[in-house]
Design a protein around this motif. Structure first.
Motif, PDB file in Angstrom:
ATOM      1  N   GLY B 668     127.360  -9.527  41.409  1.00  0.00           N
ATOM      2  CA  GLY B 668     126.271  -9.608  42.374  1.00  0.00           C
ATOM      3  C   GLY B 668     126.113 -11.033  42.919  1.00  0.00           C
ATOM      4  N   ASP B 669     125.430 -11.137  44.064  1.00  0.00           N
ATOM      5  CA  ASP B 669     125.173 -12.459  44.649  1.00  0.00           C
ATOM      6  C   ASP B 669     124.177 -13.227  43.795  1.00  0.00           C
ATOM      7  N   VAL B 670     124.391 -14.504  43.674  1.00  0.00           N
ATOM      8  CA  VAL B 670     123.450 -15.366  42.951  1.00  0.00           C
ATOM      9  C   VAL B 670     123.007 -16.473  43.895  1.00  0.00           C
ATOM     10  N   ARG B 671     121.732 -16.813  43.831  1.00  0.00           N
ATOM     11  CA  ARG B 671     121.253 -17.886  44.718  1.00  0.00           C
ATOM     12  C   ARG B 671     121.456 -19.217  44.030  1.00  0.00           C
ATOM     13  N   TYR B 672     122.506 -19.902  44.422  1.00  0.00           N
ATOM     14  CA  TYR B 672     122.804 -21.179  43.785  1.00  0.00           C
ATOM     15  C   TYR B 672     122.140 -22.355  44.464  1.00  0.00           C
ATOM     16  N   ARG B 673     122.112 -22.321  45.801  1.00  0.00           N
ATOM     17  CA  ARG B 673     121.680 -23.519  46.513  1.00  0.00           C
ATOM     18  C   ARG B 673     120.198 -23.532  46.827  1.00  0.00           C
ATOM     19  N   GLY B 674     119.584 -22.372  46.922  1.00  0.00           N
ATOM     20  CA  GLY B 674     118.179 -22.329  47.293  1.00  0.00           C
ATOM     21  C   GLY B 674     117.703 -20.892  47.303  1.00  0.00           C
ATOM     22  N   LEU B 675     116.375 -20.705  47.354  1.00  0.00           N
ATOM     23  CA  LEU B 675     115.827 -19.357  47.246  1.00  0.00           C
ATOM     24  C   LEU B 675     116.251 -18.473  48.408  1.00  0.00           C
ATOM     25  N   ASP B 676     116.378 -19.070  49.572  1.00  0.00           N
ATOM     26  CA  ASP B 676     116.738 -18.225  50.716  1.00  0.00           C
ATOM     27  C   ASP B 676     118.135 -18.569  51.200  1.00  0.00           C
ATOM     28  N   ASP B 677     118.986 -19.033  50.305  1.00  0.00           N
ATOM     29  CA  ASP B 677     120.308 -19.501  50.679  1.00  0.00           C
ATOM     30  C   ASP B 677     121.359 -18.703  49.924  1.00  0.00           C
ATOM     31  N   VAL B 678     121.905 -17.680  50.552  1.00  0.00           N
ATOM     32  CA  VAL B 678     122.941 -16.884  49.898  1.00  0.00           C
ATOM     33  C   VAL B 678     124.288 -17.360  50.400  1.00  0.00           C
ATOM     34  N   ARG B 679     125.095 -17.851  49.482  1.00  0.00           N
ATOM     35  CA  ARG B 679     126.419 -18.345  49.868  1.00  0.00           C
ATOM     36  C   ARG B 679     127.472 -17.320  49.484  1.00  0.00           C
ATOM     37  N   LEU B 680     128.716 -17.668  49.788  1.00  0.00           N
ATOM     38  CA  LEU B 680     129.828 -16.810  49.362  1.00  0.00           C
ATOM     39  C   LEU B 680     130.344 -17.393  48.059  1.00  0.00           C
ATOM     40  N   ASP B 681     130.051 -16.715  46.968  1.00  0.00           N
ATOM     41  CA  ASP B 681     130.409 -17.262  45.656  1.00  0.00           C
ATOM     42  C   ASP B 681     131.810 -16.878  45.253  1.00  0.00           C
ATOM     43  N   ILE B 682     132.463 -17.785  44.549  1.00  0.00           N
ATOM     44  CA  ILE B 682     133.756 -17.466  43.943  1.00  0.00           C
ATOM     45  C   ILE B 682     133.824 -18.173  42.603  1.00  0.00           C
ATOM     46  N   TYR B 683     134.303 -17.484  41.576  1.00  0.00           N
ATOM     47  CA  TYR B 683     134.310 -18.039  40.222  1.00  0.00           C
ATOM     48  C   TYR B 683     135.730 -18.142  39.699  1.00  0.00           C
ATOM     49  N   GLU B 684     136.016 -19.236  39.014  1.00  0.00           N
ATOM     50  CA  GLU B 684     137.294 -19.374  38.304  1.00  0.00           C
ATOM     51  C   GLU B 684     136.990 -19.509  36.825  1.00  0.00           C
ATOM     52  N   PRO B 685     137.917 -19.112  35.971  1.00  0.00           N
ATOM     53  CA  PRO B 685     137.675 -19.376  34.548  1.00  0.00           C
ATOM     54  C   PRO B 685     137.741 -20.873  34.307  1.00  0.00           C
ATOM     55  N   ALA B 686     136.843 -21.380  33.471  1.00  0.00           N
ATOM     56  CA  ALA B 686     136.814 -22.808  33.201  1.00  0.00           C
ATOM     57  C   ALA B 686     138.122 -23.271  32.600  1.00  0.00           C
ATOM     58  N   SER B 687     138.768 -22.374  31.815  1.00  0.00           N
ATOM     59  CA  SER B 687     140.026 -22.750  31.187  1.00  0.00           C
ATOM     60  C   SER B 687     141.140 -22.910  32.207  1.00  0.00           C
ATOM     61  N   GLN B 688     140.959 -22.412  33.395  1.00  0.00           N
ATOM     62  CA  GLN B 688     142.000 -22.526  34.419  1.00  0.00           C
ATOM     63  C   GLN B 688     141.627 -23.536  35.490  1.00  0.00           C
TER      64      GLN B 688
END
Lengths: 109, 871
Positions: B668-688
């Motif tokens: 699901g989308d997570v608000r990282y930058r601000g309450l009304d700021d939905v970005r395009l999130d992408i996650y990498e494993p920390a080990s990589q």
């Protein structure tokens, strides 16, 4: 009584200062002294004496001390301050000049 | 210094004088009685003497005022109910006003240690084609901005985000918030150093020892406010640094910064590329020329950007300038101005009630005043006494209000955002007292003038003739108008409160993408390089997972709702697109995060498709990524994202062809930058990833803060030199982000409720008085056969009309002004039907409640009793 001349406000101050120059005294004493020295010619409405005294107090020309009078009653004794002495000289000179000027005007032409 | 006053004992003195004169008269032979009379005659009127003597010391008007005030106070004390009601009303509303003004003064009105902040603007770029509203610029771009001489007097640059600089200290290692700035940063702002000096042009040259400026807060807390610290060298995680100066106490730009460093050496030191040209991490702060407006500046800049040869891969770039104060203070600024307006409205409503009370009193006392006038008192005497009474009430209310203001202020500071700039220092200062005093005069004037205007219409003759009721026909009309005005103001307040409340509720129910309860986060630093740090973090996570009371543990590179624009934007290339840098242009930027497998369960981020990372996704396995729903929808519309491959140019090294990553899951989308700021999130494993995973996220069964100590101990066991910082629960983070709306909603609501109560009370008393006044008339009508409904209609007639027109005017005003609430409205329109409907209902309810008892009384009028009653 009707022969007595009424005093103007400024002159009452002058008379009080002069009276106190002769020595500190209380309000009643001042009134009596003025009456006596003027040989009864001046009518001092004694009610106006006290406001005049307070005016002089405010200006710092006289000051007062609590003391007891002849009949052992407490009274305020007024006396001249150094400023008051100076002011008396100034006022006396002014008064004499004024009197001279008026006399000159009234002299028969 | 003689403390006694010559006026003391004047009475005795006068008495003595007369006694002495009497004695002298007796000595002259008068009869004692005659002596005394003569003495009195000679003296004149002792009272006159006394007054004249007093007049020498105290101006007559002052003496009269003293007398009036004493009389006024006595009169007020005789009606304790009236006194209490008015003073209480005034005190509470004046207190609220003083409290809000203290906050406004501290945050908005007291001068910043910055020269002419209204001539400053903060600038960045925007890229509409990529949907980026904030794009940082590089150092070379900044130099180009400096080249436009005619627009800006000076231009400086500062880093858009804050990085952690670890302070090596054997006793207590800590991470400081550091920002890189251009060498003319402090000069552009016009801030003088408290100690030492600020940066000069030569500080831009990289040396072994970097110059560093301390913030006042860090200087106070870490270095004991010692001036000798200037010139000392300290050891940081990035090498030795020399403290060259200390910033003044109130200087906090960018917000939350602990130390400033020159940015050029930092950028120039980025390995492998031309940091000054290719690394875009800067905002600008510029001082406009005297004659230039912000719009002109923006236009000039835009022209420069359009013509610039370095556009290359920046299509659709535009420039945005924001006024400095708006950037620095944020939504708190708007919130405070509106709250000040709201509390002012409340004061007016309260004045209405007090004015009505006073009017009642004037009318009640009209007989007494008429008598006085008839006996020779001057016409102004009544005005003076009304004015003095109003002043006494206002002053007493003001003093009580100032006391109450301290508590109100405590409450406001508690509700406000933790990082609200400068709010913590708000106190009830002399300025506030002065302001309250002005308000006191205004209140007295307003309340007295209603009575006075009314009093002119009360004819003396009628007053003496009438029966002394507490209300007359004309005074009732005045009261009705007052109530109408109060209703209008209350409608305004209620609309504002309603909109604020709905914004707040929208905020509370916002789907943040994660569950903040029972989650605590820490900033961790193992003092190792990126990849090694991530390995250490993985080991730490494994140990912590075995601890009791811990549900899930993870580490991440970015935490949601971090302060400010903290985050990493990465370019992305989809498989199948040509690989050149320029073709990454049309692709939107993605919000990059490197996380351990436990991060998603710890934050309870929902999995939509595919799978999450596992321990098997390690350094030597196939490179994988997880994307958010918005990312999947944007990059692969109507297609299945699983199995697709992407490349993240910003973080990969080496040949991009070898760094394709496969999408294995969608969350699901997570608000990282601000309450009304939905970005395009992408996650990498920390080990990589080589991006440092500096946030530890722990979901526990108990209160996270309680086990923080145990977690820290465990971490130190794995790496004794580890730094733990910034322990905060996610709930607190969310609360901090929503604090401005919380504050606005609570206070607006409080003011609106107070206004409604006041209006209800005012309406009720006016209606009761009307019924009382006309009870005879109603009785007659009933006796003559009128129906109850008729009577009720008559009773409510005038007043009802005023209430309705007041409500209508209020609604129109509300519609016109609600638009200005702007940023404070969260996901709601200024003209929101639900809110306005609710306001109308509230007014109807209030009016209804106020009407109940009077109408009941009307219906219970017994004609017989009424007509028999003799006034």
């Amino acid at each position: 009584m009707e022969d007595r001349l009424e005093l103007l406000q400024g002159t009452l101050d002058l008379l009080i200062l002069r009276t106190l120059q002769l020595g500190p005294t209380h309000g009643h004493g001042i009134a009596k002294a003025i009456q006596r020295s003027s040989e009864d010619a001046l009518l001092v409405e004694e009610g106006s004496l006290y406001p005049a005294l307070h005016r002089l107090l405010k200006r710092g020309w006289i000051t007062y001390e609590e003391g007891s009078s002849e009949n052992n009653r407490r009274a305020k004794f007024y006396r001249l301050t150094p400023k008051g002495k100076k002011q008396l000289a100034v006022e006396t000179t002014k008064w004499e000049k004024l009197a001279q000027a008026i006399a000159r005007v009234l002299r028969p032409a | 210094m003689r403390k006694r006053h010559p006026l003391n004992g004047l009475d005795d003195e006068i008495r003595d004088h007369i006694d002495r004169e009497a004695l002298d008269n007796v000595a002259m032979g008068m009869h004692p009685l005659e002596a005394r009379r003569a003495a009195l005659r000679k003296f004149g009127a002792p009272l006159r003497t006394h007054e004249d003597a007093r007049a020498v010391w105290i101006p007559v008007w002052l003496d009269t005022l003293r007398l009036e005030v004493r009389q006024g106070i006595r009169s007020l004390l005789r009606s304790p109910g009236y006194l209490l009601a008015s003073v209480l009303t005034v005190a509470l509303t004046l207190g609220a006003n003083a409290a809000i003004f203290s906050a406004v003064h501290a945050v908005l009105l007291s001068p910043l240690p910055i020269r002419e902040p209204d001539r400053l603007v903060v600038g960045w770029e925007i890229n509409r084609s990529r949907n980026q509203s904030v794009v940082e610029i590089s150092y070379r771009d900044f130099e180009a901005w400096q080249g436009i001489g005619s627009t800006f007097a000076e231009v400086a640059a500062f880093g858009s985000s804050i990085w952690s600089l670890s302070l090596e200290d054997d006793i207590d290692p800590v991470r400081l918030a550091a920002v890189g700035v251009s060498s003319n940063f402090f000069d552009t702002l016009g801030t003088p150093p408290l100690w030492g000096r600020f940066f000069r042009a030569e500080d831009d040259r990289s040396g072994v020892v970097r110059p560093l400026v301390l913030s006042h807060r860090v200087w106070r807390t870490r270095f004991a406010a010692d001036p000798a610290i200037v010139g000392a060298t300290i050891v940081t995680g990035d090498g030795p640094a020399e403290i060259i100066g200390v910033a003044p106490a109130d200087f906090d730009f960018p917000r939350g910064v602990d130390v400033w460093l020159p940015v050029v050496p930092v950028l120039a030191g980025v390995a492998g590329i031309d940091g000054l040209r290719d690394v875009s991490v800067l905002f600008t702060v510029a001082r406009l020329h005297e004659a230039t407006s912000a719009q002109t500046a923006e236009a000039n800049l835009q022209r420069m950007v359009d013509n610039s040869a370095s556009i290359g891969d920046r299509f659709g770039t535009a420039v945005q300038l924001t006024p400095f104060l708006e950037y620095e203070l944020g939504p708190v600024r708007a919130a405070l101005w509106w709250l000040w307006a709201a509390v002012g409205l409340l004061l007016l409503v309260a004045c209405g009630n007090v004015a009505a009370l006073m009017l009642g009193r004037t009318v009640q006392h009209r007989r007494e005043h008429a008598l006085r006038r008839a006996l020779g008192a001057s016409a102004t005497a009544r005005w003076r006494s009304t004015g003095v009474e109003a002043l006494v009430i206002a002053v007493v209310g003001g003093l009580c209000g100032l006391v109450a203001a301290r508590w109100f202020l405590h409450a406001i500071v508690a509700l406000a955002p933790d990082d609200a700039p400068r709010l913590a220092g708000a106190t009830v200062s002399l300025t506030v007292v002065g302001f309250t005093f002005i308000l006191v005069l205004v209140v007295a004037f307003l309340t007295a003038s209603v009575s006075l205007l009314q009093a002119r219409r009360l004819s003396l003759v009628d007053a003496l003739r009438e029966s002394g009721h507490a209300v007359t026909g004309t005074s009732l009309k005045t009261r009705a108008w007052l109530v109408g005005a109060q209703v209008a103001l209350s409608v305004l307040l209620m609309t504002g409160a309603g909109l604020m409340l709905r914004s707040y509720l929208n905020l509370r129910h916002l789907n943040l993408g994660f569950v903040p309860e029972n989650v605590v986060t820490f900033e961790i630093d193992s003092r190792r390089a990126g990849a090694a740090h991530n390995e250490w973090a993985a080991a730490l996570v494994a140990r912590l997972e075995e601890m009791r009371d811990i549900d899930a543990v993870g580490v991440a590179h970015v935490r949601p709702l971090g302060l400010g624009a903290i985050g990493t934007d990465s370019t992305i290339v989809l498989e199948g697109q040509p690989n050149a840098r320029t073709s990454a242009g049309p692709n939107p930027l993605v919000n990059y995060n490197a996380v351990s497998p436990g991060y998603f369960p710890a934050m309870r981020i929902r999995l939509a498709e595919g799978r999450l990372f596992t321990a098997d996704d390690g350094g030597r396995s196939r490179r994988v990524v997880v994307v958010s729903e918005s990312t999947a929808r944007t990059l692969w519309p109507n297609q299945d994202p699983l199995g697709r491959r992407v490349s993240l140019l910003a973080v990969s090294e080496g040949d991009p062809a070898e760094s394709w990553r496969t999408v294995i899951g969608v969350v699901g989308d997570v608000r990282y930058r601000g309450l009304d700021d939905v970005r395009l999130d992408i996650y990498e494993p920390a080990s990589q990833s080589s991006a440092r995973a500096g946030y530890l996220v722990v979901r526990s069964t108990r209160d996270g803060l309680a086990i923080a100590g145990a977690i820290q101990a465990e971490a130190r066991r794995v790496e004794p030199r580890a730094i733990f910082n910034g322990t905060i629960t996610m709930e607190a983070v969310v609360r901090r982000a929503t604090a401005t709306w919380t504050l606005a909603a609570w206070l607006f609501g409080l003011f609106a409720v107070s206004a409604v109560v006041l209006v209800c009370v005012g309406l009720f008393s006016t209606l009761s008085l009307e019924v009382t006044r006309r009870s005879r008339e109603f009785a007659l009508r009933i006796a003559l056969g009128a129906r109850a409904a008729d009577i009720v209609r008559r009773a409510l007639g005038t007043i009802g009309g005023c209430v309705l027109s007041g409500a209508a005017i209020g609604l129109v005003l509300a519609v016109l002004t609600a638009g200005f609430l702007g940023r404070l409205l969260f996901e709601i329109q200024p003209v929101d039907a639900v809110t306005y409907a609710a306001v109308v209902c509230m007014i109807a309810l209030t009016a209804g409640a106020a009407c109940l008892v009077p109408i009941h009384r009307v219906t219970r009028i017994s004609p017989v009793d009424e007509l028999r009653r003799i006034d």
